[in-house]
Design a protein around this motif. Structure first.
Motif, short mmCIF file in Angstrom:
data_model
loop_
_atom_site.label_atom_id
_atom_site.label_comp_id
_atom_site.label_asym_id
_atom_site.label_seq_id
_atom_site.Cartn_x
_atom_site.Cartn_y
_atom_site.Cartn_z
N ASP A 169 0.84 -1.20 0.00
CA ASP A 169 0.00 0.00 0.00
C ASP A 169 0.88 1.25 0.00
OD1 ASP A 169 -1.62 2.27 1.30
OD2 ASP A 169 -3.16 0.75 0.96
N GLU A 170 0.84 2.00 -1.11
CA GLU A 170 1.71 3.16 -1.23
C GLU A 170 1.33 4.30 -0.28
OE1 GLU A 170 -1.17 3.36 -4.81
OE2 GLU A 170 -0.03 1.87 -3.66
N THR A 171 0.03 4.37 0.11
CA THR A 171 -0.39 5.44 1.02
C THR A 171 0.25 5.27 2.39
OG1 THR A 171 -2.53 5.55 -0.12
CG2 THR A 171 -2.37 6.60 2.05
N ALA A 172 0.22 4.04 2.91
CA ALA A 172 0.85 3.76 4.20
C ALA A 172 2.35 3.96 4.13
CB ALA A 172 0.52 2.34 4.65
N ALA A 173 2.96 3.48 3.03
CA ALA A 173 4.40 3.63 2.87
C ALA A 173 4.80 5.09 2.77
CB ALA A 173 4.86 2.86 1.63
N GLN A 174 4.00 5.88 2.05
CA GLN A 174 4.29 7.31 1.92
C GLN A 174 4.14 8.04 3.25
OE1 GLN A 174 5.24 9.70 -0.53
NE2 GLN A 174 6.09 7.82 -1.37
N ALA A 175 3.13 7.65 4.04
CA ALA A 175 2.95 8.27 5.35
C ALA A 175 4.16 8.00 6.24
CB ALA A 175 1.68 7.75 6.01
N SER A 176 4.65 6.76 6.20
CA SER A 176 5.82 6.40 7.01
C SER A 176 7.07 7.12 6.53
CB SER A 176 6.03 4.89 6.97
OG SER A 176 4.92 4.20 7.49
N SER A 177 7.30 7.10 5.21
CA SER A 177 8.52 7.74 4.68
C SER A 177 8.47 9.25 4.84
CB SER A 177 8.71 7.37 3.21
OG SER A 177 7.64 7.85 2.41
N SER A 178 7.27 9.85 4.80
CA SER A 178 7.16 11.29 5.01
C SER A 178 7.54 11.68 6.44
CB SER A 178 5.73 11.77 4.71
OG SER A 178 5.41 11.55 3.36
N LEU A 179 7.10 10.85 7.41
CA LEU A 179 7.49 11.11 8.79
C LEU A 179 9.00 10.93 8.96
CD1 LEU A 179 6.84 11.76 11.68
CD2 LEU A 179 6.19 9.36 12.04
N MET A 180 9.56 9.95 8.24
CA MET A 180 11.00 9.74 8.27
C MET A 180 11.73 10.96 7.70
SD MET A 180 13.23 7.47 9.17
CE MET A 180 14.51 8.65 9.55
N THR A 181 11.15 11.54 6.64
CA THR A 181 11.73 12.74 6.03
C THR A 181 11.67 13.91 6.99
OG1 THR A 181 10.99 11.98 3.85
CG2 THR A 181 11.63 14.29 4.04
N LEU A 182 10.56 14.05 7.72
CA LEU A 182 10.42 15.12 8.72
C LEU A 182 11.50 14.99 9.79
CD1 LEU A 182 8.95 17.46 10.17
CD2 LEU A 182 7.50 15.72 11.24
N ALA A 183 11.68 13.76 10.28
CA ALA A 183 12.70 13.53 11.30
C ALA A 183 14.09 13.87 10.78
CB ALA A 183 12.65 12.08 11.78
N CYS A 184 14.33 13.57 9.51
CA CYS A 184 15.62 13.88 8.88
C CYS A 184 15.82 15.39 8.79
CB CYS A 184 15.69 13.25 7.49
SG CYS A 184 17.15 13.69 6.54
N ILE A 185 14.77 16.11 8.42
CA ILE A 185 14.86 17.57 8.31
C ILE A 185 15.16 18.20 9.66
CG2 ILE A 185 13.53 19.66 7.80
CD1 ILE A 185 12.09 18.05 5.62
N THR A 186 14.61 17.63 10.73
CA THR A 186 14.87 18.19 12.06
C THR A 186 16.33 18.05 12.46
OG1 THR A 186 14.30 16.09 13.17
CG2 THR A 186 12.53 17.71 12.85
N LEU A 187 17.07 17.14 11.81
CA LEU A 187 18.51 17.02 12.06
C LEU A 187 19.30 17.99 11.19
CD1 LEU A 187 18.96 13.15 12.32
CD2 LEU A 187 18.54 14.80 14.15
N VAL A 188 18.71 18.43 10.08
CA VAL A 188 19.38 19.40 9.21
C VAL A 188 19.37 20.79 9.85
CG1 VAL A 188 19.29 20.55 6.96
CG2 VAL A 188 18.81 18.09 7.12
N ILE A 189 18.29 21.12 10.54
CA ILE A 189 18.15 22.46 11.12
C ILE A 189 19.23 22.76 12.18
CG2 ILE A 189 16.62 23.95 12.50
CD1 ILE A 189 14.27 22.67 10.98
N PRO A 190 19.50 21.85 13.15
CA PRO A 190 20.61 22.14 14.08
C PRO A 190 21.96 22.30 13.38
CG PRO A 190 19.21 20.40 14.94
CD PRO A 190 18.77 20.64 13.54
N ALA A 191 22.20 21.49 12.32
CA ALA A 191 23.45 21.62 11.57
C ALA A 191 23.53 22.97 10.88
CB ALA A 191 23.57 20.49 10.55
N ALA A 192 22.41 23.44 10.32
CA ALA A 192 22.38 24.74 9.66
C ALA A 192 22.60 25.86 10.68
CB ALA A 192 21.04 24.93 8.94
#
Length: 422
Positions: A169-192
């Motif tokens: 199911d691509e909807t469930a997979a996209q929801a999970s990967s989007s949250l993973m992307t959000l978590a990744c972005i939160t690590l970019v902000i302290p580095a910036a």
């Protein structure tokens, strides 16, 4: 012991009113050790300790204790503890799964969320309390990369060798990967933020920071350092809130998206609840000791044998924690249960990034260890491109062996990079 002897009192007893049907002491004892309709304690522990060939590695637990207390060479202390944690990680998963069978979907989901990455939490806390902040960061980063690239890549590859194409199911997979992307972005902000404050500050401090690979923010002035801590701790609290929302999304409001109804199987319970709970407690304590010995030996192993600490944290330690998940994920992919595979790999990465890492930041806050979400620029870029590749590959809801090869190749490139890094 026969079935009749388990349910029949050895001697007839009567209560104060002379009631012959009052349960005897023996019957009450047996009822405690074997609940109605559940396996006995004996059969529960027999399954727990003899249910997998991996448990032969439990012999390394006493070896790990001996090596630590007799102060053997660092290679033995590290190696024995390293191998001992593998079967302990698998046993944690077994006890958690057995408890979740009788607790219902919501409670089992919370239980799996709590103990699904217990080894990572134990290793992280052990390193944190020893003030090994770099080991905490690299081991968490390595767990995310291992699940997203190595485990998912091997699963896609193994499933693709048997099936031309697998779907989920691509909807469930996209929801999970989007949250993973959000978590990744939160690590970019302290580095910036760190980069901006470093460039606006003393250039000599910046040069020393780069030369000494400082990635905890201590190269900044006191005001900027407090700002980095504030960003990290505030982000950690917000990520925990988002993770709770994700659990509600997955277990309650949109549970149908994550159900693998076509391949759903009813698993037989092999352990009763008290036995599983006691086993979970026992294995958690044993894992904490082995993790403490493992972390304590890393510095000496890295110095004496010329192995970089980032390589140990990012590549070696996650192998210990993810060994059981790796086998399970590949096995599910071979059975064409790709929804479960995605749930194991991406779901575990989400637990690390949105639950375990924020939790460790907060524990560090409480214990006076200034753990931040600031990773080095190299590590931040590596995580970002890894999440980006996974996002691209799962957005169509299909997988094949070629996609698995792509993920594994990126992981090997990253492993080589950390091998040569300092």
């Amino acid at each position: 012991m026969s079935a009749s002897s388990e349910t029949t009192p050895l001697l007839p007893t009567q209560n104060g009113n002379g009631n012959p049907h009052s349960p005897s002491f023996n019957h009450r004892v047996v009822t405690f050790f074997k609940a109605e309709g559940q396996p006995s304690w004996l059969s529960s522990y027999r399954f727990f300790f003899f249910g997998s060939w991996l448990n032969v590695l439990l012999v390394f637990i006493p070896l790990s204790f001996l090596a630590e207390h007799l102060q053997w060479d660092a290679a033995f202390r590290f190696g024995f503890s390293f191998v001992a944690i593998m079967p302990l990680a698998a046993l944690l998963g077994t006890a958690t799964d057995q408890m979740s069978l009788k607790l219902g979907q919501t409670l089992s989901g919370l239980l799996n969320a709590s103990f699904g990455n217990a080894v990572e939490i134990i290793v992280g806390v052990a390193a944190l309390l020893q003030n090994e902040l770099r080991i905490v960061q690299t081991s968490m980063l390595g767990s995310i990369l291992s699940n997203l690239l190595l485990v998912l890549g091997c699963s896609f590859f193994a499933g693709g060798l048997k099936y031309t194409e697998s779907s989920f199911d691509e909807t469930a997979a996209q929801a999970s990967s989007s949250l993973m992307t959000l978590a990744c972005i939160t690590l970019v902000i302290p580095a910036a933020y760190h980069s901006a404050q470093s460039h606006s500050g003393n250039t000599t401090a910046l040069a020393n920071s780069i030369a000494n690979a400082v990635v905890d923010g201590t190269d900044l002035d006191s005001v900027s350092e407090r700002g980095l801590l504030l960003i990290s701790r505030g982000t950690a609290l917000l990520l925990l809130v988002v993770y709770i929302g994700y659990l509600l999304f997955q277990l309650k409001t949109h549970a149908h998206l994550f159900a693998d109804e076509e391949n759903e199987e009813v698993e037989e319970q092999k352990m009763n609840i008290p036995a599983a709970a006691s086993a979970l407690l026992l294995v958690t304590v044993m894992t904490s000791f082995c993790a403490d010995y493992l972390v304590a030996s890393i510095e000496e192993v890295a110095t004496r044998y010329g192995i970089s600490k980032p390589f140990i944290g990012v590549i070696l330690l996650p192998i210990v924690a993810n060994a059981a998940e790796h086998v399970t994920s590949v096995w599910m992919a071979r059975k064409n249960k790709m929804a479960l595979t995605i749930g194991i790999c991406v779901g575990s990465s989400i637990q690390i990034s949105a639950l375990v890492v924020p939790l460790l930041v907060i524990i560090g806050w409480i214990t006076g260890h200034n753990l931040t979400l600031f990773f080095s620029n190299f590590e931040t870029i590596v995580l970002f491109v890894s999440v980006l590749l996974v996002q691209f590959l799962i957005q169509d809801g299909k997988s094949n062996y070629m996609e698995g090869m792509m993920l594994m190749t990126l992981y090997l490139v990253i492993a080589i990079s950390f091998w040569v890094s300092n």
